[in-house]
Design a protein around this motif. Structure first.
Motif, PDB file in Angstrom:
ATOM      1  N   SER A  93       0.827  -1.207   0.000  1.00 59.34           N
ATOM      2  CA  SER A  93       0.000   0.000   0.000  1.00 59.34           C
ATOM      3  C   SER A  93       0.864   1.261   0.000  1.00 59.34           C
ATOM      4  CB  SER A  93      -0.942   0.006   1.205  1.00 59.34           C
ATOM      5  OG  SER A  93      -0.212  -0.156   2.404  1.00 59.34           O
ATOM      6  N   SER A  94       2.006   1.239   0.708  1.00 57.41           N
ATOM      7  CA  SER A  94       2.885   2.409   0.699  1.00 57.41           C
ATOM      8  C   SER A  94       3.552   2.589  -0.662  1.00 57.41           C
ATOM      9  CB  SER A  94       3.944   2.305   1.795  1.00 57.41           C
ATOM     10  OG  SER A  94       4.751   1.162   1.605  1.00 57.41           O
ATOM     11  N   MET A  95       3.767   1.479  -1.374  1.00 53.93           N
ATOM     12  CA  MET A  95       4.328   1.555  -2.729  1.00 53.93           C
ATOM     13  C   MET A  95       3.315   2.187  -3.687  1.00 53.93           C
ATOM     14  SD  MET A  95       6.074  -1.482  -4.978  1.00 53.93           S
ATOM     15  CE  MET A  95       4.538  -2.276  -5.398  1.00 53.93           C
ATOM     16  N   ILE A  96       2.046   1.807  -3.570  1.00 55.88           N
ATOM     17  CA  ILE A  96       0.989   2.415  -4.387  1.00 55.88           C
ATOM     18  C   ILE A  96       0.852   3.899  -4.048  1.00 55.88           C
ATOM     19  CG2 ILE A  96      -1.486   2.385  -4.926  1.00 55.88           C
ATOM     20  CD1 ILE A  96      -1.512  -0.572  -4.289  1.00 55.88           C
ATOM     21  N   LEU A  97       0.956   4.204  -2.751  1.00 59.66           N
ATOM     22  CA  LEU A  97       0.863   5.595  -2.295  1.00 59.66           C
ATOM     23  C   LEU A  97       1.978   6.445  -2.902  1.00 59.66           C
ATOM     24  CD1 LEU A  97      -0.560   7.597  -0.388  1.00 59.66           C
ATOM     25  CD2 LEU A  97       0.904   6.785   1.450  1.00 59.66           C
ATOM     26  N   LEU A  98       3.193   5.909  -2.905  1.00 59.57           N
ATOM     27  CA  LEU A  98       4.325   6.627  -3.500  1.00 59.57           C
ATOM     28  C   LEU A  98       4.130   6.811  -5.004  1.00 59.57           C
ATOM     29  CD1 LEU A  98       7.141   7.881  -3.303  1.00 59.57           C
ATOM     30  CD2 LEU A  98       8.109   5.595  -3.502  1.00 59.57           C
ATOM     31  N   SER A  99       3.600   5.778  -5.670  1.00 62.90           N
ATOM     32  CA  SER A  99       3.365   5.870  -7.120  1.00 62.90           C
ATOM     33  C   SER A  99       2.370   6.976  -7.452  1.00 62.90           C
ATOM     34  CB  SER A  99       2.849   4.530  -7.662  1.00 62.90           C
ATOM     35  OG  SER A  99       3.766   3.499  -7.412  1.00 62.90           O
ATOM     36  N   SER A 100       1.318   7.106  -6.632  1.00 61.75           N
ATOM     37  CA  SER A 100       0.322   8.153  -6.890  1.00 61.75           C
ATOM     38  C   SER A 100       0.914   9.545  -6.678  1.00 61.75           C
ATOM     39  CB  SER A 100      -0.896   7.967  -5.982  1.00 61.75           C
ATOM     40  OG  SER A 100      -0.547   8.147  -4.623  1.00 61.75           O
ATOM     41  N   LEU A 101       1.807   9.677  -5.693  1.00 62.79           N
ATOM     42  CA  LEU A 101       2.452  10.974  -5.446  1.00 62.79           C
ATOM     43  C   LEU A 101       3.455  11.312  -6.547  1.00 62.79           C
ATOM     44  CD1 LEU A 101       3.017  10.677  -1.588  1.00 62.79           C
ATOM     45  CD2 LEU A 101       1.390  12.164  -2.755  1.00 62.79           C
ATOM     46  N   LEU A 102       4.125  10.289  -7.076  1.00 65.73           N
ATOM     47  CA  LEU A 102       5.035  10.510  -8.207  1.00 65.73           C
ATOM     48  C   LEU A 102       4.253  10.953  -9.441  1.00 65.73           C
ATOM     49  CD1 LEU A 102       7.476   7.455  -7.843  1.00 65.73           C
ATOM     50  CD2 LEU A 102       7.961   9.843  -7.319  1.00 65.73           C
ATOM     51  N   LEU A 103       3.068  10.371  -9.628  1.00 72.78           N
ATOM     52  CA  LEU A 103       2.204  10.785 -10.741  1.00 72.78           C
ATOM     53  C   LEU A 103       1.755  12.229 -10.567  1.00 72.78           C
ATOM     54  CD1 LEU A 103       0.570  10.105 -13.303  1.00 72.78           C
ATOM     55  CD2 LEU A 103      -1.208   9.160 -11.831  1.00 72.78           C
ATOM     56  N   LYS A 104       1.426  12.608  -9.341  1.00 69.18           N
ATOM     57  CA  LYS A 104       1.000  13.990  -9.078  1.00 69.18           C
ATOM     58  C   LYS A 104       2.107  15.003  -9.340  1.00 69.18           C
ATOM     59  CE  LYS A 104      -2.985  14.234  -6.085  1.00 69.18           C
ATOM     60  NZ  LYS A 104      -3.636  15.176  -6.999  1.00 69.18           N
ATOM     61  N   SER A 105       3.338  14.632  -8.998  1.00 71.17           N
ATOM     62  CA  SER A 105       4.456  15.573  -9.158  1.00 71.17           C
ATOM     63  C   SER A 105       5.026  15.570 -10.573  1.00 71.17           C
ATOM     64  CB  SER A 105       5.560  15.249  -8.149  1.00 71.17           C
ATOM     65  OG  SER A 105       6.041  13.945  -8.350  1.00 71.17           O
ATOM     66  N   GLY A 106       4.710  14.552 -11.370  1.00 70.75           N
ATOM     67  CA  GLY A 106       5.209  14.495 -12.748  1.00 70.75           C
ATOM     68  C   GLY A 106       6.574  13.862 -12.866  1.00 70.75           C
ATOM     69  N   ALA A 107       6.946  13.009 -11.905  1.00 74.61           N
ATOM     70  CA  ALA A 107       8.249  12.340 -11.948  1.00 74.61           C
ATOM     71  C   ALA A 107       8.169  11.095 -12.824  1.00 74.61           C
ATOM     72  CB  ALA A 107       8.686  11.958 -10.542  1.00 74.61           C
ATOM     73  N   ALA A 108       9.291  10.729 -13.452  1.00 75.56           N
ATOM     74  CA  ALA A 108       9.352   9.510 -14.256  1.00 75.56           C
ATOM     75  C   ALA A 108       9.229   8.306 -13.325  1.00 75.56           C
ATOM     76  CB  ALA A 108      10.667   9.463 -15.032  1.00 75.56           C
ATOM     77  N   PRO A 109       8.634   7.196 -13.742  1.00 75.45           N
ATOM     78  CA  PRO A 109       8.095   6.904 -15.084  1.00 75.45           C
ATOM     79  C   PRO A 109       6.646   7.364 -15.294  1.00 75.45           C
ATOM     80  CG  PRO A 109       7.977   4.944 -13.708  1.00 75.45           C
ATOM     81  CD  PRO A 109       8.564   6.029 -12.854  1.00 75.45           C
ATOM     82  N   PHE A 110       6.150   8.271 -14.456  1.00 77.77           N
ATOM     83  CA  PHE A 110       4.774   8.773 -14.574  1.00 77.77           C
ATOM     84  C   PHE A 110       4.757  10.216 -15.094  1.00 77.77           C
ATOM     85  CE2 PHE A 110       5.149   5.938 -10.850  1.00 77.77           C
ATOM     86  CZ  PHE A 110       4.389   4.878 -11.297  1.00 77.77           C
ATOM     87  N   HIS A 111       5.690  10.519 -15.981  1.00 71.69           N
ATOM     88  CA  HIS A 111       5.867  11.894 -16.459  1.00 71.69           C
ATOM     89  C   HIS A 111       5.159  12.159 -17.786  1.00 71.69           C
ATOM     90  CE1 HIS A 111       8.680   9.564 -18.793  1.00 71.69           C
ATOM     91  NE2 HIS A 111       8.793  10.575 -19.626  1.00 71.69           N
ATOM     92  N   PHE A 112       4.449  11.167 -18.330  1.00 68.76           N
ATOM     93  CA  PHE A 112       3.936  11.251 -19.701  1.00 68.76           C
ATOM     94  C   PHE A 112       3.038  12.462 -19.945  1.00 68.76           C
ATOM     95  CE2 PHE A 112       1.351   8.531 -17.039  1.00 68.76           C
ATOM     96  CZ  PHE A 112       0.075   9.042 -17.208  1.00 68.76           C
ATOM     97  N   TRP A 113       2.331  12.922 -18.912  1.00 66.89           N
ATOM     98  CA  TRP A 113       1.364  14.024 -19.062  1.00 66.89           C
ATOM     99  C   TRP A 113       2.016  15.399 -18.994  1.00 66.89           C
ATOM    100  CZ3 TRP A 113       0.966  17.374 -14.885  1.00 66.89           C
ATOM    101  CH2 TRP A 113       1.536  16.926 -13.686  1.00 66.89           C
ATOM    102  N   PHE A 114       3.181  15.472 -18.373  1.00 66.53           N
ATOM    103  CA  PHE A 114       3.739  16.783 -18.004  1.00 66.53           C
ATOM    104  C   PHE A 114       4.170  17.645 -19.199  1.00 66.53           C
ATOM    105  CE2 PHE A 114       6.980  19.522 -15.954  1.00 66.53           C
ATOM    106  CZ  PHE A 114       6.174  20.084 -14.986  1.00 66.53           C
ATOM    107  N   PRO A 115       4.983  17.151 -20.139  1.00 67.86           N
ATOM    108  CA  PRO A 115       5.393  18.015 -21.268  1.00 67.86           C
ATOM    109  C   PRO A 115       4.228  18.425 -22.163  1.00 67.86           C
ATOM    110  CG  PRO A 115       6.870  16.127 -21.068  1.00 67.86           C
ATOM    111  CD  PRO A 115       5.696  15.859 -20.187  1.00 67.86           C
ATOM    112  N   ASN A 116       3.305  17.501 -22.443  1.00 68.68           N
ATOM    113  CA  ASN A 116       2.147  17.825 -23.284  1.00 68.68           C
ATOM    114  C   ASN A 116       1.248  18.860 -22.617  1.00 68.68           C
ATOM    115  OD1 ASN A 116       2.868  16.031 -25.322  1.00 68.68           O
ATOM    116  ND2 ASN A 116       1.890  14.307 -24.276  1.00 68.68           N
ATOM    117  N   LEU A 117       1.140  18.782 -21.305  1.00 71.01           N
ATOM    118  CA  LEU A 117       0.331  19.743 -20.571  1.00 71.01           C
ATOM    119  C   LEU A 117       0.948  21.140 -20.627  1.00 71.01           C
ATOM    120  CD1 LEU A 117      -2.218  19.581 -18.657  1.00 71.01           C
ATOM    121  CD2 LEU A 117      -0.587  19.700 -16.792  1.00 71.01           C
TER     122      LEU A 117
END
Length: 341
Positions: A93-117
């Motif tokens: 659950s803490s790993m999922i929590l960290l993944s969601s926060l990485l997505l919110k901040s735009g860090a890789a590998p969840f950065h796909f939305w940031f440059p296009n935005l």
């Protein structure tokens, strides 16, 4: 940006949401602060006269709503761990929590939305997205103890941020990939020393403000606009491009100081492998910054006789020169002040 009272209201609410998240003593309170921040930032992004801005606000809402949903789900799992009494469940659950926060901040590998935005936003909104919107997720990430996943994200962020900016002609995308790279630097020191990442964030915010302030004044959005820009005043052009090199972290300038602190701290912690990757990625970012500077300085372009530098507000130009002076000579004063403490 502040064209009416509603913009001021939403800006204040956005800042309030971040402060609620940072000062909250429960995950549910932090989630509520993130939602207030999200719902206040979207009206600042949207513009009825610009379809790209409306599209960007919709993309931002969908991405952040997904991250918030996953965050709330992982928080519920963490609250259930006492009943389940399972260490595996807590780690998952803490790993999922960290993944969601990485997505919110735009860090890789969840950065796909940031440059296009960033491509569909104004410069002032882009500055808020690159700086203020990262405070709350980074503070929450610092509370978690998931060093392995965080290190993977750090390495991917600095590499993707460096390689992604190589073939970009859009200045907003260039700044977006630069932001991803700097985010990797900040996360590398997050669990080691809290004061250093805050120092890095303040320096990065200042240098980003100097560049976006100038981009916004002259309405610069593409790389080729920089080349025949301020052709009459070569010194002005030179001082402007110094800020690029400072943002990249070239040693004589202010941008090197926070990187110096992180390198020093990682050396104390014996994290040499991570330090080498961080420095190699910075060399790549410096390569494309230097390439931009050489192209602007060395190549010959037409000089438009009708272009006048002083058609813009002289107060803005003087403010820019003062900020650039700090960017160039700030390393000397910062290092003296640091070693005096």
């Amino acid at each position: 940006m502040f064209i009416n009272s509603s913009k001021i209201l939403f800006t204040m609410m956005m800042m309030l949401g971040t402060l609620i998240t940072v000062t909250s003593n429960s995950w549910l309170g932090a989630w509520m602060g993130l939602e207030i921040n999200l719902l206040s930032f979207i009206p600042l992004m949207s513009d009825n006269n610009n379809f790209k801005a409306t599209e960007a606000s919709l993309k931002y809402f969908l991405t952040q709503a997904l991250a918030s949903t996953v965050l709330l789900f992982s928080v519920i799992l963490l609250m259930l761990k006492n009943n389940l009494n399972s260490e595996i469940m807590e780690s998952f659950s803490s790993m999922i929590l960290l993944s969601s926060l990485l997505l919110k901040s735009g860090a890789a590998p969840f950065h796909f939305w940031f440059p296009n935005l960033m491509e569909g936003m104004t410069w002032m909104n882009s500055l808020l997205l690159m700086t203020w919107q990262k405070i709350a997720p980074l503070m929450l990430i610092s509370y978690l103890d998931q060093k392995n996943l965080l290190m993977v994200s750090v390495i991917l962020s600095v590499i993707m941020g460096a390689i992604g900016g190589l073939n970009q002609t859009s200045l907003r995308k260039l700044m977006a990939f630069s932001s991803i790279n700097h985010l990797g630097w900040m996360m590398s020191i997050l669990n080691v020393n809290e004061s250093i990442w805050l120092t890095y964030f303040m320096f990065y915010s200042f240098l980003s403000f100097v560049l976006t302030f100038m981009f916004n004044i002259f309405k610069l959005y593409q790389l080729n606009q920089l080349f025949n820009w301020i052709t009459q005043n070569k010194m002005m052009k030179f001082t402007f491009f110094i800020n690029f090199l400072s943002l990249g972290g070239l040693p004589p300038f202010l941008g090197f100081f926070p990187k110096w602190l992180i390198i020093q701290q990682l050396t104390f912690c014996n994290q040499y492998f991570l330090m080498v990757i961080l420095m190699m990625s910075t060399l790549i970012t410096l390569f494309f910054y230097l390439r931009i500077c050489f192209s602007a300085f060395m190549l010959n372009y037409y000089e438009n006789s009708w272009f006048n530098l002083f058609q813009h507000n002289k107060i803005e130009m003087n403010l820019f020169l003062i900020l650039t002076f700090i960017s160039i000579f700030g390393l000397i004063f910062s290092s003296v002040f640091y070693f005096m403490l």
